[in-house]
Design a protein around this motif. Structure first.
Motif, PDB file in Angstrom:
ATOM      1  N   THR A   1       0.834  -1.202   0.000  1.00  0.00           N
ATOM      2  CA  THR A   1       0.000   0.000   0.000  1.00  0.00           C
ATOM      3  C   THR A   1       0.869   1.252   0.000  1.00  0.00           C
ATOM      4  N   TRP A   2       1.874   1.283   0.851  1.00  0.00           N
ATOM      5  CA  TRP A   2       2.751   2.455   0.925  1.00  0.00           C
ATOM      6  C   TRP A   2       3.481   2.717  -0.392  1.00  0.00           C
ATOM      7  N   LEU A   3       3.874   1.639  -1.084  1.00  0.00           N
ATOM      8  CA  LEU A   3       4.635   1.794  -2.325  1.00  0.00           C
ATOM      9  C   LEU A   3       3.749   1.776  -3.572  1.00  0.00           C
ATOM     10  N   ALA A   4       2.442   1.713  -3.356  1.00  0.00           N
ATOM     11  CA  ALA A   4       1.477   1.787  -4.463  1.00  0.00           C
ATOM     12  C   ALA A   4       1.673   0.663  -5.479  1.00  0.00           C
ATOM     13  N   VAL A   5       1.840  -0.550  -4.971  1.00  0.00           N
ATOM     14  CA  VAL A   5       1.911  -1.722  -5.833  1.00  0.00           C
ATOM     15  C   VAL A   5       0.896  -2.746  -5.327  1.00  0.00           C
TER      16      VAL A   5
ATOM     17  N   THR B   1      -0.561  -6.361  -4.075  1.00  0.00           N
ATOM     18  CA  THR B   1      -0.076  -7.512  -3.316  1.00  0.00           C
ATOM     19  C   THR B   1       0.082  -8.733  -4.219  1.00  0.00           C
ATOM     20  N   SER B   2      -0.904  -8.924  -5.106  1.00  0.00           N
ATOM     21  CA  SER B   2      -0.818 -10.069  -6.018  1.00  0.00           C
ATOM     22  C   SER B   2       0.379  -9.941  -6.951  1.00  0.00           C
ATOM     23  N   GLY B   3       0.646  -8.715  -7.368  1.00  0.00           N
ATOM     24  CA  GLY B   3       1.805  -8.490  -8.226  1.00  0.00           C
ATOM     25  C   GLY B   3       3.099  -8.839  -7.525  1.00  0.00           C
ATOM     26  N   PHE B   4       3.187  -8.532  -6.201  1.00  0.00           N
ATOM     27  CA  PHE B   4       4.394  -8.861  -5.441  1.00  0.00           C
ATOM     28  C   PHE B   4       4.587 -10.370  -5.359  1.00  0.00           C
ATOM     29  N   TYR B   5       3.542 -11.109  -5.041  1.00  0.00           N
ATOM     30  CA  TYR B   5       3.673 -12.559  -4.923  1.00  0.00           C
ATOM     31  C   TYR B   5       3.951 -13.215  -6.273  1.00  0.00           C
ATOM     32  N   GLU B   6       3.419 -12.628  -7.343  1.00  0.00           N
ATOM     33  CA  GLU B   6       3.729 -13.135  -8.685  1.00  0.00           C
ATOM     34  C   GLU B   6       5.196 -12.902  -9.004  1.00  0.00           C
ATOM     35  N   TRP B   7       5.700 -11.728  -8.587  1.00  0.00           N
ATOM     36  CA  TRP B   7       7.117 -11.409  -8.810  1.00  0.00           C
ATOM     37  C   TRP B   7       8.011 -12.384  -8.052  1.00  0.00           C
ATOM     38  N   CYS B   8       7.581 -12.798  -6.855  1.00  0.00           N
ATOM     39  CA  CYS B   8       8.383 -13.714  -6.046  1.00  0.00           C
ATOM     40  C   CYS B   8       8.545 -15.078  -6.707  1.00  0.00           C
ATOM     41  N   THR B   9       7.540 -15.502  -7.459  1.00  0.00           N
ATOM     42  CA  THR B   9       7.595 -16.828  -8.087  1.00  0.00           C
ATOM     43  C   THR B   9       8.104 -16.783  -9.523  1.00  0.00           C
ATOM     44  N   ARG B  10       8.338 -15.565 -10.023  1.00  0.00           N
ATOM     45  CA  ARG B  10       8.786 -15.411 -11.401  1.00  0.00           C
ATOM     46  C   ARG B  10      10.241 -15.881 -11.532  1.00  0.00           C
ATOM     47  N   PRO B  11      10.607 -16.606 -12.600  1.00  0.00           N
ATOM     48  CA  PRO B  11      12.007 -17.013 -12.792  1.00  0.00           C
ATOM     49  C   PRO B  11      12.909 -15.791 -12.976  1.00  0.00           C
ATOM     50  N   ALA B  12      14.135 -15.902 -12.538  1.00  0.00           N
ATOM     51  CA  ALA B  12      15.080 -14.798 -12.698  1.00  0.00           C
ATOM     52  C   ALA B  12      15.316 -14.520 -14.179  1.00  0.00           C
ATOM     53  N   SER B  13      15.510 -13.250 -14.512  1.00  0.00           N
ATOM     54  CA  SER B  13      15.761 -12.874 -15.901  1.00  0.00           C
ATOM     55  C   SER B  13      17.123 -13.381 -16.357  1.00  0.00           C
ATOM     56  N   ALA B  14      17.328 -13.359 -17.666  1.00  0.00           N
ATOM     57  CA  ALA B  14      18.617 -13.810 -18.206  1.00  0.00           C
ATOM     58  C   ALA B  14      19.755 -12.957 -17.654  1.00  0.00           C
TER      59      ALA B  14
END
Length: 321
Positions: A30-34, A36-49
Motif C-alpha cells: 500500500t505504501w509503495l502503491a503496488v 499484493t498479487s503483483g508482489f507474490y507473482e514477482w516472487c515466483t517469477r524465474p530470474a531474468s537472463a
C-alpha cells in the motif's frame, strides 16, 4: 517496479524484538502503491537472463578473489575473467564485488625506513632517470631493501627486479642489511637472468649500495651502477612499488613467529605467486614469467604484440626538480 518488489522482499524479513513481523506485505504494498498479487507473482517469477548471468559472474568473481587470497581488486579480477573467456565490463565486476563484500587487501601506513645515507657520498650518476622500461631482459635492474617484523626481531629482504619483465630475479634475506645481503641478491639475479653488456643496476643512496665493496662486486659482473637521490622515492619507483606489493599482499596480513617462517613464506610468495601467477597492470595484465617466455620464443611474441611492457613507468611524475 522490480526495485519496489525487491525492497518489500528485503523488509519482509525484518522482525521486532518479540519475533513478530515489523511490516506486513499488505502495508508495504500500500505504501509503495503496488499490488499484493503483483508482489507474490514477482516472487515466483524465474530470474531474468541478466540476473542469471550476474549470479554466475558473481560466483566466478568470488572464486577468483578467493583463489588469489584476496589480493586482487576489480581490475585484476576482470583481467582473469577475460583470460578465462568470461567477458564483461570492468564496472560490472566492481559492482558485483561490492555487492558480495569483496574488498582487496589495502596498504598500511609505514614509518620505518631502511635507507641510511653514506657519510661520504659517492659520486655515482643516475643512469635511469625514472625510466623503468627496458627492451631486453637483464639490461636494466633495480633494487631496494625492505624489512619484515617477526617475533624474533627484524628480517631484512633485498630484492632485484628486472625492468623488462617486472620479475623479481634476485632476492636475499638476513637479520641485518649490511652489504653481503645485497651482494647475495645481485648474484642470484646474475644466475637467474642473462645480463647483456653494460647492464645497469639502479638503487637508492643507502650506505651499503654506495659502498666500495658493492661497487667492486658490480664491476666484476660488468654492471654499471646507478643511484637516485636520497629521500626521493620516485627515483626508485619500481622498487618501491614491488616492495609495497610484498608488504600489502603478504607481510601486513601475517604474523611471523620466527625469521625462518617469514623467509619461507616470502620465498613462496616471490617464486610461486609474484613471478608466475600475479597479473601486472604494467605488463598488460600478464605475469612476469609470461613476458620472459614470450621474449624467449620470438614466434609467439610476434603473435601477441600487445603483451610488451607498457611505457607508463617512463613518465617522470612528479617532474624532477
Amino acid at each position: 517496479m522490480s526495485a519496489k518488489y525487491a525492497f518489500i522482499a528485503a523488509e519482509k524479513a525484518t522482525r521486532n524484538t518479540d519475533g513478530s513481523a515489523r511490516y506486513t506485505v499488505v502495508l508495504m504494498c500500500t505504501w509503495l502503491a503496488v499490488s499484493t498479487s503483483g508482489f507474490y507473482e514477482w516472487c515466483t517469477r524465474p530470474a531474468s537472463a541478466t540476473a542469471q548471468r550476474r549470479e554466475r559472474l558473481g560466483a566466478l568473481i568470488e572464486h577468483i578473489f578467493d583463489e588469489h587470497d584476496g589480493t586482487y581488486g576489480y581490475r585484476r579480477v576482470h583481467a582473469v575473467l577475460a583470460r578465462r573467456g568470461h567477458y564483461c565490463d570492468p564496472e560490472t565486476v566492481r559492482d558485483l564485488m561490492r555487492e558480495r563484500g569483496l574488498v582487496a587487501c589495502q596498504p598500511m601506513r609505514s614509518r620505518k625506513g631502511a635507507t641510511r645515507q653514506a657519510a661520504a657520498m659517492a659520486d655515482i650518476p643516475d643512469l635511469v632517470e625514472r625510466d623503468f622500461t627496458s627492451d631486453v631482459p637483464g639490461a636494466k635492474l633495480v633494487g631496494d631493501i625492505t624489512y619484515v617484523r617477526t617475533w624474533q626481531g627484524w628480517l631484512y629482504v633485498a630484492l632485484v627486479i628486472d625492468c623488462y619483465s617486472r620479475a623479481i630475479v634476485g632476492w636475499a634475506m638476513d637479520d641485518n642489511y649490511k652489504t653481503p645481503l645485497i651482494t647475495d641478491a645481485i648474484r642470484m639475479a646474475a644466475r637467474n637472468i642473462t645480463l647483456p653488456e653494460s647492464a645497469i643496476f639502479h638503487s637508492d643512496r643507502g650506505s651499503n649500495y654506495t659502498s666500495d665493496e658493492y661497487a667492486t662486486e658490480l664491476s666484476k659482473m660488468g654492471i654499471r651502477q646507478s643511484v637516485g637521490r636520497t629521500g626521493i622515492c620516485y627515483d626508485n619507483a619500481l622498487s618501491e612499488s614491488t616492495n609495497g606489493a610484498l608488504k600489502v599482499e603478504l607481510v601486513n596480513r601475517e604474523q611471523f613467529p620466527t625469521r625462518e617462517i617469514a623467509q619461507r613464506k616470502i620465498a613462496n610468495y616471490i617464486e610461486l605467486f609474484y613471478n608466475r601467477r600475479r597479473l601486472h597492470s604494467g605488463l598488460g595484465y600478464n605475469t612476469p614469467q609470461e613476458i620472459l617466455d614470450l621474449h624467449n620464443t620470438p614466434q609467439e611474441a610476434a603473435l601477441k604484440p600487445k603483451t610488451r611492457v607498457r611505457k607508463s613507468w617512463g613518465s617522470p611524475w612528479p617532474p624532477r626538480a
